[in-house]
Write an enzyme that holds these catalytic residues in place. Structure first.
Site, PDB file in Angstrom:
ATOM      1  N   ASN A   8     -13.867  36.831  31.570  1.00 17.77           N
ATOM      2  CA  ASN A   8     -15.233  36.849  31.034  1.00 17.77           C
ATOM      3  C   ASN A   8     -15.839  35.454  31.074  1.00 17.77           C
ATOM      4  O   ASN A   8     -16.924  35.238  30.546  1.00 17.77           O
ATOM      5  CB  ASN A   8     -15.230  37.380  29.591  1.00 17.77           C
ATOM      6  N   LYS A  12     -15.155  29.917  35.297  1.00 19.45           N
ATOM      7  CA  LYS A  12     -13.967  30.202  36.112  1.00 19.45           C
ATOM      8  C   LYS A  12     -14.348  31.032  37.330  1.00 19.45           C
ATOM      9  O   LYS A  12     -13.881  30.777  38.443  1.00 19.45           O
ATOM     10  CB  LYS A  12     -12.945  31.010  35.297  1.00 19.45           C
ATOM     11  N   ASP A  68      -5.109  32.390  32.822  1.00 20.57           N
ATOM     12  CA  ASP A  68      -5.100  31.820  31.479  1.00 20.57           C
ATOM     13  C   ASP A  68      -4.807  30.335  31.633  1.00 20.57           C
ATOM     14  O   ASP A  68      -3.930  29.940  32.407  1.00 20.57           O
ATOM     15  CB  ASP A  68      -4.080  32.483  30.563  1.00 20.57           C
ATOM     16  N   PHE A 148     -16.772  22.730  32.255  1.00 18.70           N
ATOM     17  CA  PHE A 148     -16.793  23.429  30.960  1.00 18.70           C
ATOM     18  C   PHE A 148     -15.591  22.967  30.135  1.00 18.70           C
ATOM     19  O   PHE A 148     -14.799  22.131  30.587  1.00 18.70           O
ATOM     20  CB  PHE A 148     -16.787  24.952  31.162  1.00 18.70           C
ATOM     21  N   TYR A 150     -12.940  21.290  28.100  1.00 17.53           N
ATOM     22  CA  TYR A 150     -12.565  19.901  27.802  1.00 17.53           C
ATOM     23  C   TYR A 150     -12.849  18.949  28.973  1.00 17.53           C
ATOM     24  O   TYR A 150     -12.418  17.794  28.940  1.00 17.53           O
ATOM     25  CB  TYR A 150     -11.069  19.837  27.455  1.00 17.53           C
ATOM     26  N   ASP A 151     -13.561  19.408  29.998  1.00 24.29           N
ATOM     27  CA  ASP A 151     -13.788  18.575  31.189  1.00 24.29           C
ATOM     28  C   ASP A 151     -14.394  17.197  30.880  1.00 24.29           C
ATOM     29  O   ASP A 151     -14.012  16.207  31.519  1.00 24.29           O
ATOM     30  CB  ASP A 151     -14.675  19.316  32.206  1.00 24.29           C
TER      31      ASP A 151
HETATM   32  P1  ITT Z   1     -10.996  34.519  29.972  1.00 22.38           P
HETATM   33  O1  ITT Z   1      -9.818  34.689  29.039  1.00 22.38           O
HETATM   34  O2  ITT Z   1     -11.978  35.642  29.885  1.00 22.38           O
HETATM   35  O3  ITT Z   1     -10.575  34.226  31.386  1.00 22.38           O
HETATM   36  P2  ITT Z   1     -11.451  32.097  28.400  1.00 22.38           P
HETATM   37  O4  ITT Z   1     -12.544  31.082  28.394  1.00 22.38           O
HETATM   38  O5  ITT Z   1     -11.081  32.757  27.093  1.00 22.38           O
HETATM   39  O6  ITT Z   1     -11.818  33.211  29.508  1.00 22.38           O
HETATM   40  P3  ITT Z   1      -8.837  30.843  28.585  1.00 22.38           P
HETATM   41  O7  ITT Z   1      -8.328  31.578  27.407  1.00 22.38           O
HETATM   42  O8  ITT Z   1      -7.965  30.704  29.776  1.00 22.38           O
HETATM   43  O9  ITT Z   1     -10.211  31.476  29.090  1.00 22.38           O
HETATM   44  O10 ITT Z   1      -9.373  29.371  28.266  1.00 22.38           O
HETATM   45  C1  ITT Z   1      -8.877  28.560  27.330  1.00 22.38           C
HETATM   46  C2  ITT Z   1      -9.757  27.374  27.105  1.00 22.38           C
HETATM   47  O11 ITT Z   1      -9.185  26.273  27.816  1.00 22.38           O
HETATM   48  C3  ITT Z   1     -11.199  27.429  27.584  1.00 22.38           C
HETATM   49  O12 ITT Z   1     -12.038  28.005  26.621  1.00 22.38           O
HETATM   50  C4  ITT Z   1     -11.514  25.946  27.754  1.00 22.38           C
HETATM   51  O13 ITT Z   1     -11.831  25.365  26.518  1.00 22.38           O
HETATM   52  C5  ITT Z   1     -10.184  25.404  28.229  1.00 22.38           C
HETATM   53  N1  ITT Z   1     -10.160  25.344  29.697  1.00 22.38           N
HETATM   54  C6  ITT Z   1      -9.637  26.235  30.559  1.00 22.38           C
HETATM   55  N2  ITT Z   1      -9.825  25.848  31.820  1.00 22.38           N
HETATM   56  C7  ITT Z   1     -10.499  24.683  31.765  1.00 22.38           C
HETATM   57  C8  ITT Z   1     -11.023  23.799  32.727  1.00 22.38           C
HETATM   58  O14 ITT Z   1     -10.914  24.036  34.031  1.00 22.38           O
HETATM   59  N3  ITT Z   1     -11.650  22.712  32.303  1.00 22.38           N
HETATM   60  C9  ITT Z   1     -11.802  22.434  30.991  1.00 22.38           C
HETATM   61  N4  ITT Z   1     -11.349  23.224  30.016  1.00 22.38           N
HETATM   62  C10 ITT Z   1     -10.709  24.349  30.395  1.00 22.38           C
END
Ligand code: ITT
Length: 198
Positions: A8, A12, A68, A148, A150-151
């Site tokens: 969602n 990503k 994830d 998005f 923590y980037d």
């Molecule tokens: P889905 O589960 O629907 O895929 P989500 O945003 O809940 O979406 P995650 O549980 O994998 O996805 O994400 C965990 C968090 O980690 C996300 O909200 C970001 O704060 C951080 N995160 C993940 N990938 C990142 C990235 O490429 N750059 C910066 N922060 C990231």
């Protein structure tokens, strides 16, 4: 072949779209009519990755993959890790999460960290996981407006820009997600004949 990306998170989706070859046509959860939150009840990144993919495969009967991801900070014993999305609370605010992390690292000299992505692929004939890791450090302030999560506070090893100061294409040359997606694509390419038409 057609594959659903079980996420969602529109950031990503955009990043991964740019990384897939034209032979793989990507379907979103919206395209499937799936508007619900995906379950993430496990206590590991790989567990949640599997749970999200399995949920979509079982409920929508489509070949799919889930991502994830999390940020693991060495000085915090790997936190926020699997809790990255809701580190500062259920509002899941990127800004609140970064502020809390910066506060927890205030004065810390050891600031090394890594982003980790685990992608789970589930089709009728295959189940596989692919991991990508990007090492770096947490800087003291937020820099940059792209990306998005923590980037803005993550400086990858060997780079002078945070990920949020890079374009999406630049992020895709080094990121944890891109590393995992390339492994996924290689796996699919080797298995494409077997999978096509399913
Ligand atoms: P889905 O589960 O629907 O895929 P989500 O945003 O809940 O979406 P995650 O549980 O994998 O996805 O994400 C965990 C968090 O980690 C996300 O909200 C970001 O704060 C951080 N995160 C993940 N990938 C990142 C990235 O490429 N750059 C910066 N922060 C990231």
């Amino acid at each position: 072949m057609t594959l659903c990306f079980a996420t969602n998170n529109q950031h990503k989706l955009a990043e991964v779209r740019l990384l897939l070859p034209k032979e793989i046509s990507l379907v979103s959860l919206k395209d499937l009519g799936c508007n619900e939150e995906l379950p993430e009840e496990q206590n590991t990144i790989s567990g949640n990755s599997f749970q999200k993919a399995a949920y979509v495969f079982e409920n929508y009967k489509v070949s799919c993959f889930a991502d994830d991801s999390g940020l693991e900070v060495d000085a915090l014993g790997g936190m926020p890790g699997v809790d990255s999305a809701h580190y500062a609370g259920p509002q899941r605010s990127f800004d609140d999460n970064m502020n809390l992390l910066l506060a927890n690292l205030k004065g810390a000299r050891k600031r090394s960290a890594q982003f980790k992505t685990v992608i789970t692929l589930i089709t009728r004939t295959n189940r596989a996981q692919f991991e990508g890791i990007l090492r770096g450090e947490i800087i003291n302030e937020k820099l940059g407006g792209s990306g998005f999560g923590y980037d803005p506070i993550f400086l990858p090893v060997g780079h002078s820009l945070t990920i949020a100061q890079m374009t999406m294409a630049q992020k895709n040359t080094i990121s944890h997600r891109a590393i995992a997606v390339r492994k996924l694509v290689e796996f699919l390419t080797n298995n494409l004949t077997a999978e096509s038409g399913k």
